[in-house]
Design a protein around this motif. Sequence first.
Motif, PDB file in Angstrom:
ATOM      1  N   VAL A 194       8.016  -1.897   9.777  1.00 53.27           N
ATOM      2  CA  VAL A 194       6.905  -2.923   9.617  1.00 53.27           C
ATOM      3  C   VAL A 194       5.802  -1.955   9.225  1.00 53.27           C
ATOM      4  CG1 VAL A 194       5.566  -4.637  10.452  1.00 53.27           C
ATOM      5  CG2 VAL A 194       8.028  -4.536  10.802  1.00 53.27           C
ATOM      6  N   GLY A 195       5.151  -1.674   9.102  1.00 53.09           N
ATOM      7  CA  GLY A 195       3.776  -0.735   8.770  1.00 53.09           C
ATOM      8  C   GLY A 195       2.473  -1.622   8.948  1.00 53.09           C
ATOM      9  N   GLU A 196       1.626  -1.168   8.966  1.00 54.64           N
ATOM     10  CA  GLU A 196      -0.094  -1.887   9.510  1.00 54.64           C
ATOM     11  C   GLU A 196      -0.419  -3.285   8.744  1.00 54.64           C
ATOM     12  OE1 GLU A 196      -2.565   1.571  10.914  1.00 54.64           O
ATOM     13  OE2 GLU A 196      -4.891   0.404  10.109  1.00 54.64           O
ATOM     14  N   ALA A 197      -1.086  -2.376   7.546  1.00 55.37           N
ATOM     15  CA  ALA A 197      -1.434  -3.210   5.598  1.00 55.37           C
ATOM     16  C   ALA A 197      -1.453  -2.495   4.893  1.00 55.37           C
ATOM     17  CB  ALA A 197      -2.642  -3.286   7.068  1.00 55.37           C
ATOM     18  N   PRO A 198      -1.800  -3.374   4.147  1.00 60.03           N
ATOM     19  CA  PRO A 198      -1.845  -2.395   3.182  1.00 60.03           C
ATOM     20  C   PRO A 198      -3.355  -1.241   2.247  1.00 60.03           C
ATOM     21  CG  PRO A 198      -0.912  -4.648   2.648  1.00 60.03           C
ATOM     22  CD  PRO A 198      -1.701  -4.884   3.808  1.00 60.03           C
ATOM     23  N   GLY A 199      -2.607  -0.684   1.598  1.00 65.41           N
ATOM     24  CA  GLY A 199      -3.978   0.790   1.682  1.00 65.41           C
ATOM     25  C   GLY A 199      -3.901   0.608   0.284  1.00 65.41           C
ATOM     26  N   ALA A 200      -5.206   0.766  -0.527  1.00 63.43           N
ATOM     27  CA  ALA A 200      -5.641   0.462  -1.663  1.00 63.43           C
ATOM     28  C   ALA A 200      -4.673   0.749  -2.596  1.00 63.43           C
ATOM     29  CB  ALA A 200      -6.436   2.277  -1.831  1.00 63.43           C
ATOM     30  N   GLU A 201      -3.294   1.204  -2.726  1.00 67.52           N
ATOM     31  CA  GLU A 201      -2.513   1.877  -3.649  1.00 67.52           C
ATOM     32  C   GLU A 201      -1.217   0.590  -4.037  1.00 67.52           C
ATOM     33  OE1 GLU A 201      -2.800   3.743  -6.167  1.00 67.52           O
ATOM     34  OE2 GLU A 201      -1.341   3.297  -7.200  1.00 67.52           O
ATOM     35  N   GLU A 202      -1.047  -0.340  -2.447  1.00 62.33           N
ATOM     36  CA  GLU A 202      -0.661  -1.327  -2.021  1.00 62.33           C
ATOM     37  C   GLU A 202      -1.563  -2.261  -2.003  1.00 62.33           C
ATOM     38  OE1 GLU A 202      -1.565   1.303  -0.125  1.00 62.33           O
ATOM     39  OE2 GLU A 202       0.883   2.213  -0.628  1.00 62.33           O
ATOM     40  N   ASP A 203      -2.805  -2.441  -2.376  1.00 62.75           N
ATOM     41  CA  ASP A 203      -2.815  -3.517  -3.139  1.00 62.75           C
ATOM     42  C   ASP A 203      -3.349  -3.712  -4.480  1.00 62.75           C
ATOM     43  OD1 ASP A 203      -5.733  -5.386  -2.258  1.00 62.75           O
ATOM     44  OD2 ASP A 203      -6.820  -4.294  -3.763  1.00 62.75           O
ATOM     45  N   GLU A 250       3.007  -4.308  -3.942  1.00 62.66           N
ATOM     46  CA  GLU A 250       4.060  -3.672  -3.202  1.00 62.66           C
ATOM     47  C   GLU A 250       3.804  -2.446  -1.707  1.00 62.66           C
ATOM     48  OE1 GLU A 250       7.234  -2.224  -5.446  1.00 62.66           O
ATOM     49  OE2 GLU A 250       8.211  -1.048  -3.589  1.00 62.66           O
ATOM     50  N   PRO A 251       4.585  -2.587  -0.409  1.00 61.89           N
ATOM     51  CA  PRO A 251       3.940  -1.661   0.197  1.00 61.89           C
ATOM     52  C   PRO A 251       5.042  -0.774   0.632  1.00 61.89           C
ATOM     53  CG  PRO A 251       5.500  -2.865   1.734  1.00 61.89           C
ATOM     54  CD  PRO A 251       5.249  -4.257   0.057  1.00 61.89           C
ATOM     55  N   PHE A 252       3.884   0.474   0.962  1.00 59.65           N
ATOM     56  CA  PHE A 252       4.378   1.615   0.889  1.00 59.65           C
ATOM     57  C   PHE A 252       4.530   2.472  -0.167  1.00 59.65           C
ATOM     58  CE2 PHE A 252       4.863   0.633   6.053  1.00 59.65           C
ATOM     59  CZ  PHE A 252       4.025   1.514   6.185  1.00 59.65           C
ATOM     60  N   VAL A 253       3.981   2.608  -1.166  1.00 62.78           N
ATOM     61  CA  VAL A 253       3.994   3.161  -2.879  1.00 62.78           C
ATOM     62  C   VAL A 253       3.155   4.544  -2.805  1.00 62.78           C
ATOM     63  CG1 VAL A 253       4.415   0.736  -3.437  1.00 62.78           C
ATOM     64  CG2 VAL A 253       2.095   1.613  -3.524  1.00 62.78           C
ATOM     65  N   TYR A 267       6.154   6.713  14.390  1.00 64.64           N
ATOM     66  CA  TYR A 267       4.597   7.541  14.122  1.00 64.64           C
ATOM     67  C   TYR A 267       4.598   7.105  12.461  1.00 64.64           C
ATOM     68  CZ  TYR A 267       4.514  11.029  17.711  1.00 64.64           C
ATOM     69  OH  TYR A 267       5.514  11.677  19.103  1.00 64.64           O
ATOM     70  N   HIS A 268       3.455   6.885  12.304  1.00 63.19           N
ATOM     71  CA  HIS A 268       3.393   6.821  10.994  1.00 63.19           C
ATOM     72  C   HIS A 268       2.913   7.439  10.056  1.00 63.19           C
ATOM     73  CE1 HIS A 268       0.885   4.795   7.530  1.00 63.19           C
ATOM     74  NE2 HIS A 268       1.083   3.415   8.119  1.00 63.19           N
ATOM     75  N   PRO A 269       3.658   7.593   8.659  1.00 63.13           N
ATOM     76  CA  PRO A 269       4.492   8.963   7.437  1.00 63.13           C
ATOM     77  C   PRO A 269       2.887   8.732   7.381  1.00 63.13           C
ATOM     78  CG  PRO A 269       4.786   6.376   6.482  1.00 63.13           C
ATOM     79  CD  PRO A 269       4.800   6.272   7.938  1.00 63.13           C
ATOM     80  N   ALA A 296       7.806  -4.178   5.696  1.00 58.96           N
ATOM     81  CA  ALA A 296       6.820  -4.977   5.182  1.00 58.96           C
ATOM     82  C   ALA A 296       5.568  -4.552   5.941  1.00 58.96           C
ATOM     83  CB  ALA A 296       6.758  -6.655   6.035  1.00 58.96           C
ATOM     84  N   ASN A 297       4.756  -5.318   6.525  1.00 63.06           N
ATOM     85  CA  ASN A 297       3.373  -4.957   7.066  1.00 63.06           C
ATOM     86  C   ASN A 297       2.718  -6.030   8.107  1.00 63.06           C
ATOM     87  OD1 ASN A 297       2.099  -2.113   6.505  1.00 63.06           O
ATOM     88  ND2 ASN A 297       1.999  -3.286   4.178  1.00 63.06           N
ATOM     89  N   VAL A 298       2.017  -5.577   8.922  1.00 65.91           N
ATOM     90  CA  VAL A 298       1.690  -6.918  10.278  1.00 65.91           C
ATOM     91  C   VAL A 298       0.690  -7.897   9.033  1.00 65.91           C
ATOM     92  CG1 VAL A 298      -0.494  -6.660  11.908  1.00 65.91           C
ATOM     93  CG2 VAL A 298       1.209  -5.296  11.868  1.00 65.91           C
TER      94      VAL A 298
HETATM   95  N1  URA Z   1       0.215   1.905   5.749  1.00 60.12           N
HETATM   96  C1  URA Z   1       0.706   1.158   5.842  1.00 60.12           C
HETATM   97  O1  URA Z   1       0.909   0.674   7.073  1.00 60.12           O
HETATM   98  N2  URA Z   1       1.426   0.504   5.504  1.00 60.12           N
HETATM   99  C2  URA Z   1       1.291   0.389   3.379  1.00 60.12           C
HETATM  100  O2  URA Z   1       2.124  -0.270   3.024  1.00 60.12           O
HETATM  101  C3  URA Z   1       0.574   1.533   3.325  1.00 60.12           C
HETATM  102  C4  URA Z   1       0.291   2.392   4.349  1.00 60.12           C
END
Ligand code: URA
Length: 243
Positions: free
Chosen positions: A98-107, A111-114, A214-216, A138-140
């Motif tokens: 579980v990450g934080e939230a979608p970024g620009a590319e994910e939006d 898809e999360p973390f692309v 840590y977050h990537p 997924a994300n929060v």
């Molecule tokens: N960072 C996040 O926390 N989530 C994503 O989906 C992409 C980047």
Amino acid sequence: MNNALRREYLAALGLTTWVARGKVVPAMLKAANKSSVALEPPAIGPPAAIGPPAAREAGVDWSELRTRVAACTRCALSATRTQTVFGVGNQRAEWLVVGEAPGAEEDRQGEPFVGRAGQLLNSMLRAVGLAREQVYIANVLKCRPPGNRDPQPNEAAECLPYLEQQIALIKPKIMLAVGRIAAQNLLRTDKTLGSLRQQVHRFGISQVPLIVTYHPAYLLRTPTDKRKSWEDLKFARDVCAHV
Ligand code: URA
């Protein structure tokens, strides 16, 4: 995974040494299995105004949950998103990342973390023998905060019941919270990431064991901490093996 391949993934993480490990159960994990007081889950109260987490979406199947998320207007992020980012992966995964939230590319892609952080996340998972397709990611938040700002408390409170229901459907053995924001929102704490690492926390109603790392995206900026992240992933793998 053979050793050459593992070395390749560790090299991608900037880690060149692989220390062979026996079936050693970390002291922390032994304590967790004994339900030590020190590892008791933090008190988790219901988010304001929406009742117990998960209750809102309880009993909903994958298809209905996906439909509800796609149509969600529970917070202002629905007005600025391109699309919701539901989550991706194995619906019977042992690991839920579980990450934080979608970024620009994910939006953009839904898809999360692309992005680059996603590629590093894939390498981190491979380093402990997991393919991206094996886990669920997924994300929060399901929607991108404008300008990638931090999630606001009401946004997390409105969105977390969707994650709770994803957990109820997946029944993961372990959750991996990546980054301070994800960890703080999931554990309802303002403790530092450093102080949350290397402990077995528990998440929400399901009380799934949760490990923090840590977050990537942070690791891309601070590669010297990749080794600590690898330690966290190995810790998570050990916890998962003993659930
Ligand atoms: N960072 C996040 O926390 N989530 C994503 O989906 C992409 C980047």
